[in-house]
Design a protein around this motif. Structure first.
Motif, mmCIF file in Angstrom:
data_model
loop_
_atom_site.group_PDB
_atom_site.id
_atom_site.type_symbol
_atom_site.label_atom_id
_atom_site.label_comp_id
_atom_site.label_asym_id
_atom_site.label_seq_id
_atom_site.Cartn_x
_atom_site.Cartn_y
_atom_site.Cartn_z
ATOM 1 N N LEU A 23 0.838 -1.203 0.000
ATOM 2 C CA LEU A 23 0.000 0.000 0.000
ATOM 3 C C LEU A 23 0.877 1.260 0.000
ATOM 4 O O LEU A 23 0.640 2.191 -0.780
ATOM 5 C CB LEU A 23 -0.924 -0.008 1.228
ATOM 6 C CG LEU A 23 -1.771 1.247 1.418
ATOM 7 C CD1 LEU A 23 -2.778 1.406 0.275
ATOM 8 C CD2 LEU A 23 -2.519 1.222 2.759
ATOM 9 N N GLN A 24 1.892 1.258 0.860
ATOM 10 C CA GLN A 24 2.772 2.425 0.913
ATOM 11 C C GLN A 24 3.451 2.651 -0.438
ATOM 12 O O GLN A 24 3.565 3.780 -0.917
ATOM 13 C CB GLN A 24 3.808 2.243 2.032
ATOM 14 C CG GLN A 24 3.169 2.384 3.411
ATOM 15 C CD GLN A 24 4.046 1.885 4.544
ATOM 16 O OE1 GLN A 24 4.891 1.008 4.357
ATOM 17 N NE2 GLN A 24 3.853 2.448 5.732
ATOM 18 N N ALA A 25 3.830 1.545 -1.080
ATOM 19 C CA ALA A 25 4.504 1.664 -2.373
ATOM 20 C C ALA A 25 3.550 2.207 -3.439
ATOM 21 O O ALA A 25 3.908 3.078 -4.234
ATOM 22 C CB ALA A 25 5.068 0.308 -2.793
ATOM 23 N N VAL A 26 2.308 1.697 -3.463
ATOM 24 C CA VAL A 26 1.371 2.129 -4.512
ATOM 25 C C VAL A 26 0.967 3.589 -4.294
ATOM 26 O O VAL A 26 0.804 4.349 -5.245
ATOM 27 C CB VAL A 26 0.154 1.173 -4.638
ATOM 28 C CG1 VAL A 26 -0.859 1.357 -3.531
ATOM 29 C CG2 VAL A 26 -0.529 1.381 -5.977
ATOM 30 N N LEU A 27 0.851 4.008 -3.043
ATOM 31 C CA LEU A 27 0.512 5.413 -2.770
ATOM 32 C C LEU A 27 1.641 6.329 -3.224
ATOM 33 O O LEU A 27 1.409 7.364 -3.849
ATOM 34 C CB LEU A 27 0.230 5.615 -1.277
ATOM 35 C CG LEU A 27 -1.040 4.953 -0.744
ATOM 36 C CD1 LEU A 27 -1.165 5.164 0.761
ATOM 37 C CD2 LEU A 27 -2.274 5.509 -1.450
ATOM 38 N N ALA A 28 2.860 5.920 -2.942
ATOM 39 C CA ALA A 28 4.002 6.730 -3.357
ATOM 40 C C ALA A 28 4.053 6.824 -4.883
ATOM 41 O O ALA A 28 4.275 7.904 -5.440
ATOM 42 C CB ALA A 28 5.287 6.115 -2.806
#
Ligand SMILES: [Zn+2]
Length: 418
Positions: A23-28
């Protein structure tokens, strides 16, 4: 059989850790590469780096189908077109979605999971009676079936008699179709007088339309198959989001790729665990077309407990209705299904009808148009007046808002079924 046991049978804490990292990666990535999301996050003063647990997701804005349409055709792509190897579109062509080479690989594995869960293996002959076109159905399942090494017959849709001939001659063991088309194949088989035993069919994977218990039984009986339901939507990936296993007790969600929430369709607050609400999906691995908190408009609920099949991924109930079916009039929720039921309760029989809502500032009104056969005569008029009064009183008290009722000539309702 389980296609990717190390992913489908993960311990819950491992899954949660994986989801958070993804999730953190896709948001970034979306913040960096998709102006639409960056603008939204900035407007709401949300720093994607501050998402530290899955619960933080609820603070992010939702994305609607209208948002996707407003960015037609490529506005929400997170990679340049040269990295996109496939393009599909939603049924009405208003949303265009893309896939990188990695996305296609992931998609194939997710479909392989769904097929294996539905009882299909490498020895199967799989007839795919879904559209091979811009829609995601045919190609999505096709790659998954090849991934598991099955023999794939891409018949696409239509030509029912030819489908049945191929099914018999090519010794198809697994059919992939919409529930409606599978039922039509079953009926046609019976009409032809072809005994079910002349087919080698044993599994049917159904998707793309709601599958009721009655419809499933009908398909299973007529075709002699175990029928499983699967779920997906083109805006999110196509088929491959979730699918039933042989237990047929809820659809296993591919949670390592899709983070799901179930929310109240009006307030968007999360519903209590196990309660029905609208499914909201965030893609965790999609490269070309990630979506953040996409409102599917599909109503489902998350099922409690573990599944005897061994998969630990959470299961969702079959989707039987959509949240935008529900009308809101002066703050009161009106479910068209309830309106149809009320005719039965008030009059003892169903009635052709249409709900009309007039929106005026602060003064929405609901009118129920009830179809009647053309008639005349004083007695009829008196009877009709009594009926109008009965309906008006009944609906007003049951729905909790003033309902106007008008009798109209049945043909003027323009209903598909009446
Ligand atoms: Zn299961």
């Amino acid at each position: 059989m389980i296609h990717e046991p190390e992913r489908e049978c993960m311990a819950r804490d491992t899954m949660v850790a994986l989801q958070l990292e993804a999730l953190q990666a896709v948001l970034a990535r979306t913040y960096l590469h998709v102006p639409f999301y960056r603008k939204r996050f900035d407007e709401m003063r949300i720093d994607p780096d501050e998402v530290r647990c899955l619960e933080d997701l609820a603070r992010l804005p939702v994305t609607t189908r209208e948002d996707l349409q407003a960015n037609y055709p490529y506005g929400l792509f997170a990679v340049p077109l040269r990295e996109v190897v496939r393009i599909h579109a939603s049924t009405c062509m208003s949303v265009v979605v893309g896939y990188t080479r990695n996305d296609i690989k992931t998609w194939s594995d997710l479909l392989a999971r769904v097929l294996v869960a539905g009882g299909v293996g490498k020895d199967d002959v799989v007839q795919i009676a879904l559209g091979y076109n811009l829609s995601t159905g045919g190609f999505g399942v096709h790659y998954g079936a090849e991934r598991i090494g099955a023999s794939v017959i891409p018949t696409s849709t239509g030509n029912t008699r030819r489908q049945l001939k191929i099914m018999r001659d090519f010794k198809t063991t697994a059919l992939v179709a919409t529930p409606g088309y599978a039922a039509l194949l079953g009926r046609t088989l019976q009409e032809q007088g072809t005994p079910r035993g002349s087919l080698s069919l044993r599994a049917a994977l159904l998707g793309g339309e709601p599958l009721s218990d009655i419809l499933r039984r009908d398909i299973q009986d007529r075709l002699g198959v175990v029928a499983t339901d699967n779920y997906g939507l083109s805006e999110v990936m196509g088929p491959g989001v979730a699918g039933e296993c042989q237990e047929r007790d809820g659809l296993h969600i591919n949670e390592d790729h899709f983070l799901v929430e179930v929310v109240d369709p009006v307030s968007l607050a999360p519903v209590a665990p196990g309660e029905p609400g609208e499914l909201v999906i965030t893609t965790l691995s999609k490269e070309a077309f990630p979506v953040i908190r996409f409102r599917t408009r599909d109503i489902t609920r998350l099922l409690p407990g573990t599944c005897p099949c061994g998969r630990t991924t959470r299961r969702m109930a079959r989707v039987e209705r959509r949240s935008d079916d529900i009308l809101i009039v002066r703050g009161v929720k009106v479910d068209p299904r309830r309106v149809a039921e009320l005719f039965l309760e008030i009059e003892g029989h169903p009635s052709p009808h249409r709900i009309e809502i007039e929106r005026a500032t602060g003064m929405d009104s609901l009118t129920l148009l009830v179809g009647v056969e053309e008639s005349s005569g004083f007695d009829e008029v008196r009877k009709q007046q009594e009926r109008l009064d009965r309906l008006r009183r009944g609906f007003t008290s049951e729905l909790g808002l003033t309902v106007a009722v008008r009798l109209v000539e049945k043909g003027s309702l323009n209903l598909a079924f009446s």
